[in-house]
Design a protein around this motif. Structure first.
Motif, PDB file in Angstrom:
ATOM      1  N   ALA A 153       0.852  -1.187   0.000  1.00 24.82           N
ATOM      2  CA  ALA A 153       0.000   0.000   0.000  1.00 24.82           C
ATOM      3  C   ALA A 153       0.891   1.241   0.000  1.00 24.82           C
ATOM      4  O   ALA A 153       1.794   1.366   0.822  1.00 24.82           O
ATOM      5  CB  ALA A 153      -0.902  -0.011   1.229  1.00 24.82           C
ATOM      6  N   SER A 154       0.659   2.137  -0.946  1.00 28.05           N
ATOM      7  CA  SER A 154       1.546   3.279  -1.145  1.00 28.05           C
ATOM      8  C   SER A 154       0.745   4.543  -1.409  1.00 28.05           C
ATOM      9  O   SER A 154      -0.469   4.507  -1.611  1.00 28.05           O
ATOM     10  CB  SER A 154       2.494   3.011  -2.323  1.00 28.05           C
ATOM     11  N   ASP A 155       1.462   5.669  -1.404  1.00 25.59           N
ATOM     12  CA  ASP A 155       0.808   6.943  -1.695  1.00 25.59           C
ATOM     13  C   ASP A 155       0.377   7.034  -3.153  1.00 25.59           C
ATOM     14  O   ASP A 155      -0.647   7.643  -3.473  1.00 25.59           O
ATOM     15  CB  ASP A 155       1.743   8.106  -1.366  1.00 25.59           C
ATOM     16  N   VAL A 169      -2.797   7.307  -9.486  1.00 26.55           N
ATOM     17  CA  VAL A 169      -1.808   6.865 -10.469  1.00 26.55           C
ATOM     18  C   VAL A 169      -1.148   8.112 -11.058  1.00 26.55           C
ATOM     19  O   VAL A 169      -1.831   8.992 -11.591  1.00 26.55           O
ATOM     20  CB  VAL A 169      -2.433   6.039 -11.600  1.00 26.55           C
ATOM     21  N   VAL A 170       0.166   8.174 -10.944  1.00 33.61           N
ATOM     22  CA  VAL A 170       0.946   9.288 -11.482  1.00 33.61           C
ATOM     23  C   VAL A 170       1.579   8.843 -12.797  1.00 33.61           C
ATOM     24  O   VAL A 170       2.294   7.834 -12.833  1.00 33.61           O
ATOM     25  CB  VAL A 170       2.045   9.737 -10.501  1.00 33.61           C
ATOM     26  N   LEU A 192      -3.270   0.049 -14.189  1.00 30.30           N
ATOM     27  CA  LEU A 192      -4.718  -0.031 -14.019  1.00 30.30           C
ATOM     28  C   LEU A 192      -5.086  -1.200 -13.114  1.00 30.30           C
ATOM     29  O   LEU A 192      -5.947  -1.074 -12.225  1.00 30.30           O
ATOM     30  CB  LEU A 192      -5.388  -0.175 -15.381  1.00 30.30           C
ATOM     31  N   ASP A 193      -4.421  -2.337 -13.295  1.00 27.71           N
ATOM     32  CA  ASP A 193      -4.662  -3.497 -12.431  1.00 27.71           C
ATOM     33  C   ASP A 193      -4.282  -3.191 -10.983  1.00 27.71           C
ATOM     34  O   ASP A 193      -5.016  -3.555 -10.051  1.00 27.71           O
ATOM     35  CB  ASP A 193      -3.877  -4.704 -12.934  1.00 27.71           C
ATOM     36  N   LEU A 194      -3.151  -2.533 -10.793  1.00 28.82           N
ATOM     37  CA  LEU A 194      -2.711  -2.194  -9.433  1.00 28.82           C
ATOM     38  C   LEU A 194      -3.696  -1.236  -8.767  1.00 28.82           C
ATOM     39  O   LEU A 194      -4.013  -1.374  -7.576  1.00 28.82           O
ATOM     40  CB  LEU A 194      -1.313  -1.570  -9.465  1.00 28.82           C
ATOM     41  N   TYR A 195      -4.165  -0.256  -9.524  1.00 31.10           N
ATOM     42  CA  TYR A 195      -5.144   0.690  -8.984  1.00 31.10           C
ATOM     43  C   TYR A 195      -6.426  -0.041  -8.605  1.00 31.10           C
ATOM     44  O   TYR A 195      -6.998   0.201  -7.527  1.00 31.10           O
ATOM     45  CB  TYR A 195      -5.431   1.781 -10.017  1.00 31.10           C
ATOM     46  N   SER A 196      -6.868  -0.939  -9.460  1.00 28.30           N
ATOM     47  CA  SER A 196      -8.096  -1.705  -9.190  1.00 28.30           C
ATOM     48  C   SER A 196      -7.939  -2.583  -7.955  1.00 28.30           C
ATOM     49  O   SER A 196      -8.918  -2.845  -7.244  1.00 28.30           O
ATOM     50  CB  SER A 196      -8.451  -2.567 -10.407  1.00 28.30           C
ATOM     51  N   ASP A 197      -6.715  -3.026  -7.695  1.00 27.48           N
ATOM     52  CA  ASP A 197      -6.439  -3.855  -6.526  1.00 27.48           C
ATOM     53  C   ASP A 197      -6.256  -3.036  -5.250  1.00 27.48           C
ATOM     54  O   ASP A 197      -6.026  -3.605  -4.179  1.00 27.48           O
ATOM     55  CB  ASP A 197      -5.181  -4.700  -6.764  1.00 27.48           C
ATOM     56  N   GLY A 198      -6.336  -1.707  -5.357  1.00 27.24           N
ATOM     57  CA  GLY A 198      -6.251  -0.849  -4.179  1.00 27.24           C
ATOM     58  C   GLY A 198      -4.853  -0.592  -3.670  1.00 27.24           C
ATOM     59  O   GLY A 198      -4.667  -0.218  -2.507  1.00 27.24           O
TER      60      GLY A 198
END
Length: 209
Positions: A42-44, A81-82, A70-76
């Motif tokens: 979990a990151s900023d 996303v920068v 996109l997959d990482l964002y969907s996984d929380g």
């Protein structure tokens, strides 16, 4: 006396060559090992390293990175996303803008996206991202790039003050064949050693700059 001096020079040169071979080999092995890791704490923010875009359309290498982000964002993994990267002379879009627009079209809301349209290579991009992180009070990031680029990207991010891990993409042209992988590892070994020796980056093929 001359014979002794000659033997000494031979030994010194031999030791230097051996040390160089060991350095290059250990660096290449570390790049290969880092490429096989997938850290996603979990990151900023999730930071997507830019690559070529064509009139706002990401190249296949860039698209593979964006799809993984996109997959990482969907996984929380992170709430934002920068996308980062500047543009070449004559381009209408920056890499950061092209990446942001691609992710917006994929469904990430505006408050979950941040474009940092700076950087012609990895070092400039990481420094630009670090400045944005400092302004926003962020400290941690998961970097998304090609596997062979991950170790150098992590090092540059950490040197810029970001607590960085990497989650490399497993798709795209950079990982298609063993020959391609070997070529990228060789290039990254040279680029990484150059950076550690001089503190400078090298612009070139996607994932090398």
């Amino acid at each position: 006396m001359a014979g002794w001096a000659g033997r000494l020079v031979t030994r010194v040169v031999g030791a230097a060559v051996t040390a160089l071979v060991l350095l290059v080999g250990s660096t290449a092995l570390a790049i290969w090992w880092t490429a096989r890791q997938d850290a996603r704490p979990a990151s900023d923010a999730i930071v997507v390293l830019g690559s070529a875009q064509y009139n706002g359309v990401p190249s296949s290498i860039f698209e593979a990175r964006l799809e993984h982000a996109l997959d990482l964002y969907s996984d929380g993994v992170a709430p934002v996303v920068v996308t980062v990267g500047g543009k070449k002379s004559g381009d209408a879009f920056t890499e950061a803008e092209a990446g942001r627009d691609y992710l917006a079209a994929a469904g990430i809301p505006a408050d979950g996206l941040l474009a940092v349209p700076e950087g012609v290579d990895t070092l400039e991009s990481m420094r630009a991202v670090a400045s944005v992180f400092a302004d926003r009070g962020w400290s941690s990031a998961v970097l998304v790039t090609d596997p062979w680029h991950a170790m150098r990207a992590e090092r540059m991010a950490e040197d810029a003050g970001i607590d960085a891990t990497s989650s490399p993409t497993r798709q795209g042209p950079a990982v298609q064949t063993r020959a391609t992988q070997f070529r990228y590892i060789l290039r990254e070994t040279a680029a990484y050693l150059l950076y550690r020796a001089t503190g400078e980056s090298v612009a070139g093929a996607p994932g090398i700059g």
